[in-house]
Design an enzyme around this catalytic site. Structure first.
Site, PDB file in Angstrom:
ATOM      1  N   ASP A 383      -4.049  -4.617   3.926  1.00 59.90           N
ATOM      2  CA  ASP A 383      -5.259  -5.038   4.706  1.00 59.90           C
ATOM      3  C   ASP A 383      -4.870  -5.632   6.144  1.00 59.90           C
ATOM      4  OD1 ASP A 383      -7.838  -5.273   6.042  1.00 59.90           O
ATOM      5  OD2 ASP A 383      -8.806  -6.101   4.032  1.00 59.90           O
ATOM      6  N   TYR A 384      -5.352  -5.900   6.990  1.00 62.06           N
ATOM      7  CA  TYR A 384      -5.026  -6.217   8.212  1.00 62.06           C
ATOM      8  C   TYR A 384      -4.069  -7.838   8.175  1.00 62.06           C
ATOM      9  CZ  TYR A 384      -5.231  -6.657  13.532  1.00 62.06           C
ATOM     10  OH  TYR A 384      -4.851  -6.686  14.807  1.00 62.06           O
TER      11      TYR A 384
END
Length: 838
Positions: A383-384
């Site tokens: 994820d980011y």
């Protein structure tokens, strides 16, 4: 000047379209959208002098003002817009949306078209991947494992990086996030296949959560339809629209189980039940990926967030998680397992920790459980910024240590941050990681690039002609409207609904009476200004437009000068009042956790003033989470939960309000009576001192002093404009042998005056065993349509498989003993019978 207007601005070698919507209710409102890249400009109050309109507002991502000055003349206008980061732009435009910018791309792409490209076999792909890996340097491999943004736009902290063009040309990127524009996809893909070291095409990633340009109900809403085929179709349409614009890899579906409505991301999931969540996860993967990823109208599905993100403490986003292994496996794992079995090509890690280790660097979760036990051989993407967060959590010394942990956990792609690029070469030189580990990651990435066909046809997903055809297509809008109707849940009705189309004066009051903020979070549609409002939907139904009175009363979280007075004046003239209240889109979704899950106080005050009038009142809710509605349950005649229903929201809601569609939605999250009850969910464990009807008055039992334990509205709950009676619940046997099955049957009768659809639900309870099991678990459901007076027997087959669970030793099995079966319209109101597994 009321309506939609457009102006195209030429900037360097590109075009930008501004679309303006001018509306009038209590005053004038100006809304702005931009193409191809969305600018996220909030609606603005506007002032009008003659034919000159002025408005001042702001962009969602900047505190600098947006200033618009427009002068209208017949079907033309001219003026200026002052934009953050862009300065003042001159505008000349006309009425309507104007032509699609995608048209300009058609002749540019045409020379790059390839024909007769055939799907490769798995063995052909394997051989080609190995050849390519053999020619790649360490830097080349890390480039494939690195995702960058298409621009300097950021969903989190700013990331220092070279321009995307130079990174792609030098082979430092294998995938791109956030290329909202097919022209941008074409530009970057062209650089990749003409300039990068091995001419390897790029993957283009986007968050396609509940539609691309045609927006469908948010996932929490569509889960309430319990319509697996409808959800699958919605995802297939989203993939069809997104793939035409170059998107090949989706950052969805989110399949987290959600038990805490304070958590903003409940809006993206299917609620609190792992059984239904697993079925919906499967439907979404099948919708996005279709029968073959080689099909140009499909996109790679990514299951997120692995795992237990929905258990964030306090319902606070990005917060820590501390749960048992049994809860991990029995509650949070089933949707991921189902999605993997359906063929999902990717999995994204959760931000949280498990057993003290952030998931992005957790080898037990990503390698041992996901890959080795579940057999997942697709792409794992961070994820980011999640790899960087490993050391921010405190589970790694620094970025180098975090990179090592992520690689050992078999992380394949790092989203946006640059730790792999910075640290993996040195880690290999030190012997702390092996190049073969990079090979494994790159092997998985390249395999999917071959599977979707871009290795042989890099521009096959850049189809501007199809983009113009598919986006916001009438058939897609009709599918959105149909699923939206099925997603509406009727929570209360004292007989006020359905509304009459003739004779009554209707007051439509509240901040969502005429609002277009009905799409919800995580959508990037260029057609948001064409969202069907509740006012439009109701106006289309009533026979006399003069008998429809509309007043906002207040903003979502702010007062309007004179707003209450105008709203009360409208309500006094009406026979029936519809209160359109709720949360705006920014109050749900990522980074939108709330401690107070009541409606904003200004809306509560408005509701109190309206209810004082004693008029028949309907509450229509727009929101992305279960809310505390106890006051409304006691004070209004009907409550309609509509969530965020998408592009056709207003029309779908009106269909339900006026009885053209009999509501059939059923809740997939429990609604608490009070925020102090959360997390609250139906499939909880029993306590050693449970509350019973006989002991409620006693002190030393598991209860609150000031509130019942039970939710206001339980899982599976929803009303209809007719009444369904349940009777004659029976089992064909009371002893179940392993390998055999029993049949549970219940008779359902439509005892009302209207045809309706009922969702018949079956639950099971394991009464005793080596560990405590939930008091009820959904194990089956059937949707049936009955005419007035019609009865039908609904049957469920129950086998040993339905009774299995993960035990303390990690085994997945059913234990011999006594079980209770339940059948009914929701998890609370059920008939029951018992049987024995031997």
């Amino acid at each position: 000047m009321i309506g939609i207007w457009n102006a195209v601005v030429h900037r360097d070698d590109s075009k930008q379209k501004f679309i303006f919507s001018v509306e009038k209710d209590d005053g004038y409102t100006l809304s702005v959208q931009t193409e191809p890249t969305p600018a996220f400009i909030l609606p603005m109050e506007a002032s009008l002098e003659g034919n000159r309109l002025e408005a001042v507002g702001r962009s969602f991502y900047s505190s600098d003002p947006v200033v618009v000055k427009l002068t209208f003349e017949n079907d033309r206008f001219a003026g200026t817009i002052m934009m953050p980061f862009a300065g003042e732009l001159q505008l000349e435009g006309e009425r309507g949306r104007g032509p699609s910018l995608a048209k300009d791309l058609i002749p540019l792409v045409e020379p790059y078209r390839r024909s007769n490209v055939q799907e490769r076999s798995e063995e052909e792909i394997r051989q080609e991947v190995e050849k390519l890996i053999g020619r790649m340097s360490v830097a080349d491999k890390i480039g494939q494992m690195s995702q960058i943004g298409a621009s300097d736009f950021s969903f989190g902290a700013d990331v220092d990086s070279e321009p995307p063009e130079s990174m792609v040309a030098s082979g430092k990127a294998g995938s791109i996030l956030g290329a909202f524009d097919s022209k941008r996809v074409f530009e970057l893909q062209k650089i990749a296949v003409e300039q990068s070291p091995h001419r390897i095409p790029l993957l283009f990633n986007a968050d396609v959560i509940h539609g691309f340009q045609t927006i469908f109900p948010v996932p929490l809403a569509w889960s309430c339809s319990w319509d697996l085929e409808g959800i699958k179709q919605a995802c297939a349409i989203a993939a069809k629209e997104a793939s035409a614009s170059g998107t090949t890899y989706n950052h969805g579906p989110m399949v987290d189980i959600s038990r805490d409505p304070r958590w903003g991301r409940v809006v993206e999931g299917a609620g609190e039940d792992p059984y239904l969540g697993a079925l919906i996860a499967k439907a979404q993967v099948e919708g996005f990926q279709g029968d073959s990823l080689f099909d140009r109208e499909t996109i790679i599905a990514c299951l997120k967030h692995f795992i237990a993100y929905g258990a964030a403490e306090g319902g606070r986003d990005y917060n820590t998680v501390d749960i048992s292994e049994g809860t991990l496996r029995n509650v949070f794992l089933p949707p991921f397992k189902a999605g993997i079995e359906a063929g999902a090509g990717s999995v994204m890690n959760a931000f949280n920790i498990y057993q003290g280790v952030p998931v992005a660097g957790n080898s037990y979760l990503l390698k041992d459980l996901l890959r080795d036990e579940l057999g997942f051989d697709g792409i794992v993407i961070s994820d980011y910024g999640a790899i960087e967060e490993i050391f921010i959590h405190g589970a790694a010394k620094d970025g180098e240590d975090a990179s090592k942990l992520a690689l050992y956990a078999t992380m394949d792609i790092e989203m946006v941050t640059r730790l792999f690029a910075t640290h993996l070469p040195a880690l290999i030189e030190k012997g702390l990681v092996k190049e073969e580990q990079l090979d494994e990651a790159v092997r998985r990435i390249l395999t999917y690039k071959f599977k979707i066909g871009i290795m042989d046809d890099p521009f096959r997903y850049v189809r501007p002609e199809k983009e113009m055809e598919y986006h916001f297509h009438p058939e897609h809008l009709e599918a959105s409207r149909e699923l939206a109707r099925k997603s509406v849940v009727l929570l209360k009705n004292d007989g006020i609904l359905p509304l009459r189309k003739e004779g009554n004066t209707l007051a439509l009051i509240g901040p969502f009476a005429a609002s277009k903020d009905l799409l919800g979070p995580w959508q990037f549609s260029r057609y948001g200004l064409e969202t069907a409002t509740l006012k439009q939907g109701v106006a289309d139904k009533v026979s006399d437009a003069d008998r429809l009175l509309v007043a906002a009363g207040c903003g979502v979280d702010s007062e309007i000068d004179g707003g209450f007075e105008r709203a009360v004046a409208c309500a006094k003239q009406a026979d029936v009042v519809v209160l359109a209240l709720g949360e705006d889109s920014n109050m749900s979704g990522e980074a939108a956790s709330r401690t107070n899950i009541e409606l904003p106080s200004v809306q509560l005050r408005l509701a109190e003033e309206i209810v004082k009038l004693g008029k028949p009142t309907v509450l229509v809710l727009t929101n992305g989470r279960p809310l505390v509605l106890d006051w409304f349950e006691q004070n209004v005649g009907a409550i309609v939960e509509t969530w965020f229903l998408g592009s056709e929201a207003g029309r779908a809601i009106a269909d339900v309000l006026f009885g053209d569609y009999n509501p059939s939605g059923r809740l997939t999250m429990s609604f608490p009576r009070h925020a102090g009850q959360v997390p609250i969910y139906y499939n909880h464990f029993n306590t050693g001192r449970p509350v019973t009807p006989e002991n409620r008055h006693m002190k030393f039992i598991s209860k609150y002093l000031d509130c019942p334990n039970e939710p206001l509205y339980p899982f599976g709950y929803g009303l209809s404009y007719t009444k369904f009676d349940y009777s004659d619940f029976r089992l064909d046997k009371t002893v179940l042998a392993r390998g055999d099955s029993l049949i549970a049957s219940v008779t359902v009768t439509n005892a009302g005056d209207a045809a309706g659809e009922e969702t018949v639900q079956m639950y099971i309870r394991d009464l005793h065993g080596s560990v405590v099991r939930p008091v009820k678990e959904l194990k089956g459901f059937r949707k049936i349509v009955l005419q007035p007076g019609e009865s039908r027997t609904v049957s469920f087959a129950v086998s040993e498989e339905d009774l299995k669970f993960y035990g303390p030793d990690g085994s997945f099995q059913a234990e011999a003993g006594s079980f209770r079966l339940f059948a009914g319209p929701n998890s609370r109101d059920t008939l029951e019978a018992e049987f024995e597994l031997v």
